[in-house]
Design an enzyme around this catalytic site. Sequence first.
Site, mmCIF file in Angstrom:
data_model
loop_
_atom_site.group_PDB
_atom_site.id
_atom_site.type_symbol
_atom_site.label_atom_id
_atom_site.label_comp_id
_atom_site.label_asym_id
_atom_site.label_seq_id
_atom_site.Cartn_x
_atom_site.Cartn_y
_atom_site.Cartn_z
ATOM 1 N N THR A 10 42.177 38.458 41.398
ATOM 2 C CA THR A 10 42.102 39.543 42.374
ATOM 3 C C THR A 10 43.451 39.792 43.045
ATOM 4 O O THR A 10 43.867 40.948 43.199
ATOM 5 C CB THR A 10 41.056 39.215 43.455
ATOM 6 O OG1 THR A 10 39.806 38.945 42.828
ATOM 7 C CG2 THR A 10 40.904 40.386 44.413
ATOM 8 N N THR A 12 47.723 38.360 43.708
ATOM 9 C CA THR A 12 48.867 37.549 43.302
ATOM 10 C C THR A 12 49.662 37.189 44.541
ATOM 11 O O THR A 12 49.957 38.053 45.374
ATOM 12 C CB THR A 12 49.759 38.314 42.314
ATOM 13 O OG1 THR A 12 49.016 38.602 41.129
ATOM 14 C CG2 THR A 12 50.992 37.498 41.935
ATOM 15 N N GLY A 102 41.924 25.508 35.135
ATOM 16 C CA GLY A 102 42.840 26.562 35.553
ATOM 17 C C GLY A 102 44.122 25.982 36.125
ATOM 18 O O GLY A 102 44.092 24.990 36.858
ATOM 19 N N ASP A 104 45.992 26.988 38.488
ATOM 20 C CA ASP A 104 46.022 26.998 39.950
ATOM 21 C C ASP A 104 45.324 25.762 40.505
ATOM 22 O O ASP A 104 45.746 25.210 41.534
ATOM 23 C CB ASP A 104 45.378 28.268 40.507
ATOM 24 C CG ASP A 104 43.956 28.501 39.990
ATOM 25 O OD1 ASP A 104 43.644 28.068 38.861
ATOM 26 O OD2 ASP A 104 43.157 29.130 40.708
ATOM 27 N N ARG A 105 44.286 25.285 39.817
ATOM 28 C CA ARG A 105 43.581 24.079 40.258
ATOM 29 C C ARG A 105 44.478 22.849 40.105
ATOM 30 O O ARG A 105 44.443 21.939 40.935
ATOM 31 C CB ARG A 105 42.287 23.907 39.474
ATOM 32 C CG ARG A 105 41.313 25.080 39.621
ATOM 33 C CD ARG A 105 40.058 24.880 38.783
ATOM 34 N NE ARG A 105 39.250 23.783 39.319
ATOM 35 C CZ ARG A 105 38.213 23.265 38.679
ATOM 36 N NH1 ARG A 105 37.899 23.697 37.458
ATOM 37 N NH2 ARG A 105 37.510 22.289 39.232
ATOM 38 N N THR A 179 21.777 45.285 61.053
ATOM 39 C CA THR A 179 21.950 44.971 59.635
ATOM 40 C C THR A 179 23.368 44.479 59.358
ATOM 41 O O THR A 179 23.572 43.535 58.588
ATOM 42 C CB THR A 179 21.643 46.203 58.772
ATOM 43 O OG1 THR A 179 20.283 46.602 59.002
ATOM 44 C CG2 THR A 179 21.840 45.913 57.299
#
Length: 250
Positions: A10, A12, A102, A104-105, A179
């Site tokens: 989503t 960067t 991944g 990033d992990r 709501t």
Amino acid sequence: MLLAIDVGNTQTVFGLFEGDRLREQFRVGTDPTHTGDELAVLVRGFVDLSTLEGIVLCSSVPQLVREYEGFAERWAGVELLVLGPGVSTGVPIRYDDPREVGPDRIANTVAARERHGAPCVVVDFGTSTNFDVVSAAGEFAGGVLAPGIEISMDALFSRAARLPKVPFVAPERVISQTTVAALQSGLVYGFAGQVDAIVDRIRDELGAPDAPVVATGGLAELIVPHSRTITALDQELTLQGLRLVWERNR
């Protein structure tokens, strides 16, 4: 100067390092159709490319890796290190197929061990909510993947025509009379409860009831104040992990 780039599905995130100090950090939307030349135009808006000594990258969008390679060679004229199989991290990967993890992990694990000690748990609030576990021996011990906050809410809005999209903020109280507030309550307290339940089970399996829990990612600041188990917020975590991998390999 070192440019660290964390390409998510989503968003960067770019980080500009001088030594071990993160001088600048900026975040843009990820566009998987960008070419290397378009990336050069984008990055030039934030960074003087002539000051760069290297670029280190982790990407959850495989097709962009080649484009960043072209950008580094043609426009920046510096070495690019892509975090992936074959790159030395100093962290053993306890996974049936380490190539499935991944990058990033891995970066999060490297930085968490260095900055927060071991054992510990990283909760990364991105497109998915990732729980990455660092064992007492400093290994990547595995983790948990859950749907992220934004995609969960988008799925709800797309299936329920009468529900409005709401700002991602915490309501004043859990029991809501509108709501919008009810949706916000479910979002914030629901995800905080999910984090706490999963972390409790991870700590039990680790045999480490006091293991630190480090939050990072775009929506971490929304959830952290309402979580019982998160002990630290570290928005530099992934970028710092990339820097550490760069230093280890250079």
